[in-house]
Design a protein around this motif. Structure first.
Motif, PDB file in Angstrom:
ATOM      1  N   LYS A 131       0.766  -1.128   0.118  1.00  0.00           N
ATOM      2  CA  LYS A 131       0.005   0.064   0.065  1.00  0.00           C
ATOM      3  C   LYS A 131       0.864   1.190   0.017  1.00  0.00           C
ATOM      4  O   LYS A 131       0.398   2.316  -0.606  1.00  0.00           O
ATOM      5  N   LYS A 132       2.046   1.301   0.591  1.00  0.00           N
ATOM      6  CA  LYS A 132       2.902   2.257   0.759  1.00  0.00           C
ATOM      7  C   LYS A 132       4.044   2.259  -0.215  1.00  0.00           C
ATOM      8  O   LYS A 132       4.633   3.392  -0.558  1.00  0.00           O
ATOM      9  N   VAL A 250       4.397  -8.849  -6.066  1.00  0.00           N
ATOM     10  CA  VAL A 250       4.686  -7.608  -6.921  1.00  0.00           C
ATOM     11  C   VAL A 250       4.624  -6.537  -5.950  1.00  0.00           C
ATOM     12  O   VAL A 250       3.611  -6.291  -5.271  1.00  0.00           O
ATOM     13  N   MET A 251       5.912  -5.908  -5.764  1.00  0.00           N
ATOM     14  CA  MET A 251       6.024  -4.878  -4.746  1.00  0.00           C
ATOM     15  C   MET A 251       6.225  -3.498  -5.256  1.00  0.00           C
ATOM     16  O   MET A 251       7.351  -3.311  -5.953  1.00  0.00           O
ATOM     17  N   PRO A 252       5.452  -2.537  -5.159  1.00  0.00           N
ATOM     18  CA  PRO A 252       5.862  -1.095  -5.711  1.00  0.00           C
ATOM     19  C   PRO A 252       6.955  -0.546  -5.026  1.00  0.00           C
ATOM     20  O   PRO A 252       7.420  -0.716  -3.828  1.00  0.00           O
ATOM     21  N   VAL A 253       7.953   0.178  -5.825  1.00  0.00           N
ATOM     22  CA  VAL A 253       9.111   1.045  -5.483  1.00  0.00           C
ATOM     23  C   VAL A 253       8.710   2.546  -5.583  1.00  0.00           C
ATOM     24  O   VAL A 253       8.359   2.662  -6.787  1.00  0.00           O
ATOM     25  N   VAL A 254       8.668   3.318  -4.622  1.00  0.00           N
ATOM     26  CA  VAL A 254       8.231   4.548  -4.686  1.00  0.00           C
ATOM     27  C   VAL A 254       9.331   5.697  -4.526  1.00  0.00           C
ATOM     28  O   VAL A 254       9.212   6.772  -4.980  1.00  0.00           O
ATOM     29  N   GLY A 264       5.320   9.365  -6.410  1.00  0.00           N
ATOM     30  CA  GLY A 264       6.024   9.004  -4.944  1.00  0.00           C
ATOM     31  C   GLY A 264       5.250   8.098  -4.121  1.00  0.00           C
ATOM     32  O   GLY A 264       5.166   8.013  -3.075  1.00  0.00           O
ATOM     33  N   ALA A 265       4.016   7.324  -4.761  1.00  0.00           N
ATOM     34  CA  ALA A 265       3.241   6.507  -4.217  1.00  0.00           C
ATOM     35  C   ALA A 265       3.017   5.257  -5.285  1.00  0.00           C
ATOM     36  O   ALA A 265       3.046   5.405  -6.427  1.00  0.00           O
ATOM     37  N   PRO A 266       2.471   4.224  -4.772  1.00  0.00           N
ATOM     38  CA  PRO A 266       2.146   3.127  -5.632  1.00  0.00           C
ATOM     39  C   PRO A 266       1.201   3.385  -6.808  1.00  0.00           C
ATOM     40  O   PRO A 266       0.062   4.413  -6.506  1.00  0.00           O
ATOM     41  N   PRO A 268      -0.859   2.946 -10.648  1.00  0.00           N
ATOM     42  CA  PRO A 268      -1.970   1.685 -11.135  1.00  0.00           C
ATOM     43  C   PRO A 268      -1.515   0.613 -11.784  1.00  0.00           C
ATOM     44  O   PRO A 268      -2.128  -0.525 -11.617  1.00  0.00           O
ATOM     45  N   VAL A 269      -0.277   0.828 -12.636  1.00  0.00           N
ATOM     46  CA  VAL A 269       0.351  -0.501 -13.245  1.00  0.00           C
ATOM     47  C   VAL A 269       0.346  -1.552 -12.361  1.00  0.00           C
ATOM     48  O   VAL A 269       0.209  -2.678 -12.459  1.00  0.00           O
ATOM     49  N   VAL A 270       1.452  -1.144 -11.391  1.00  0.00           N
ATOM     50  CA  VAL A 270       2.017  -1.932 -10.465  1.00  0.00           C
ATOM     51  C   VAL A 270       0.731  -2.774  -9.581  1.00  0.00           C
ATOM     52  O   VAL A 270       0.858  -3.985  -9.375  1.00  0.00           O
ATOM     53  N   ALA A 271      -0.435  -1.966  -9.325  1.00  0.00           N
ATOM     54  CA  ALA A 271      -1.428  -2.418  -8.236  1.00  0.00           C
ATOM     55  C   ALA A 271      -2.232  -3.664  -9.290  1.00  0.00           C
ATOM     56  O   ALA A 271      -2.292  -4.580  -8.642  1.00  0.00           O
TER      57      ALA A 271
END
Length: 286
Positions: A131-132, A250-254, A264-266, A268-271
């Motif tokens: 989420k973050k 699959v983990m977002p990098v911000v 600077g936030a997750p 839509p593509v990664v989500a």
């Protein structure tokens, strides 16, 4: 107390012992795999089993167990330890000869060592980090040249994670000859528009099982995939960034080196990729 598997036996974890002469301990002469468990089922077991065999072949190491039997060991450990969400760690070493020697022991007289244990991780699929998003630093890649073999030589990745921790960050991306290779324990990606960019396969990176699945799902979702090198500067200028691994999915990098990626936030593509991956892997779990 956990039940673990050691050389054919299921044992309480405090009764499982390995020789001080085991080459995994003395020489890092061993390989490993980590398979995630969701809803009490194994995620992408076949992919992990095939990579395990490849690692053994690359190191001229004999398997101590048939792959069909290995599947049953995984399932039995899930059952015995009542794992709903978590991981199973598997390690195979060249075994424990009578003394320390750089030369490989005779495989006819020294049996490989095989160890499996579970890690219970409730909420694995609903990690707050998703989420973050993660914040990463970049460091020079100083590992050996055969990173495509999943060996237990993990000292430098541990040092990379500690370097990130010292800066209050979550992980490190490694850089060689100006280009990102991978994260300390994951494959690295950037997103530009509708294009996902990740390092091409080679000896420089681990051939991620999650990587293969995510790229397949991305193409099925009509996203463009480019397998090529990219720089830290290119990553900082991307719309989104992320990592994949068996334990983080699959983990977002911000943030990369204190520079925000995209908003600077997750994004839509990664989500969406994480959602697709978890849905499809749950359907295919065994």
């Amino acid at each position: 107390m956990r039940t673990v598997y050691l050389n054919g036996d299921y044992l309480p974890e405090n009764e499982a012992k390995v020789s001080i002469f085991d080459r995994g301990f003395l020489m890092a002469d061993g390989i490993y795999e980590v398979t995630s468990v969701l809803d009490g089922k194994l995620i992408d077991f076949d992919g992990h089993a095939k990579r395990l065999q490849r690692s053994m072949d690359e190191l001229d190491m004999r398997s101590p167990i048939a792959m069909d039997d290995l599947l049953e060991v995984h399932r039995e450990l899930v059952r015995k330890n009542e794992i709903d969400e978590g991981m199973i760690y598997l390690q195979i070493t060249r075994g424990a000869p009578d003394d320390r020697d750089f030369v490989f022991p005779d495989p006819d007289t020294t049996e490989p060592t095989i160890v499996l244990f579970t890690q219970n991780k409730p909420g694995l699929a609903n990690s707050p980090m998703a989420k973050k998003g993660m914040k990463v630093i970049s460091i020079e890649d100083q590992r050996w040249a055969r990173r495509d073999i999943k060996t237990v030589q993990l000292l430098y990745p541990s040092m990379a994670k500690m370097a990130a921790k010292a800066q209050g960050k979550d992980d490190a991306w490694m850089v060689e000859d100006g280009a990102v290779t991978e994260g300390s324990s994951n494959n690295a990606y950037i997103v530009k528009g509708n294009t996902i960019i990740t390092r091409h396969l080679g000896n420089e990176i681990l051939h991620g099982i999650t990587r293969a699945a995510v790229l397949r799902f991305a193409k099925e979702a009509q996203m463009k995939v480019e397998e090529r090198s990219f720089t830290i500067a290119e990553a900082q200028d991307a719309d989104e960034a992320f990592v994949t691994s068996a334990s983080t999915f699959v983990m977002p990098v911000v943030e990369i080196d204190d520079v925000a990626v995209g908003e600077g936030a997750p994004g839509p593509v990664v989500a969406r990729l994480r959602e697709i991956y978890l849905d499809e892997m749950r359907k295919a779990a065994i």
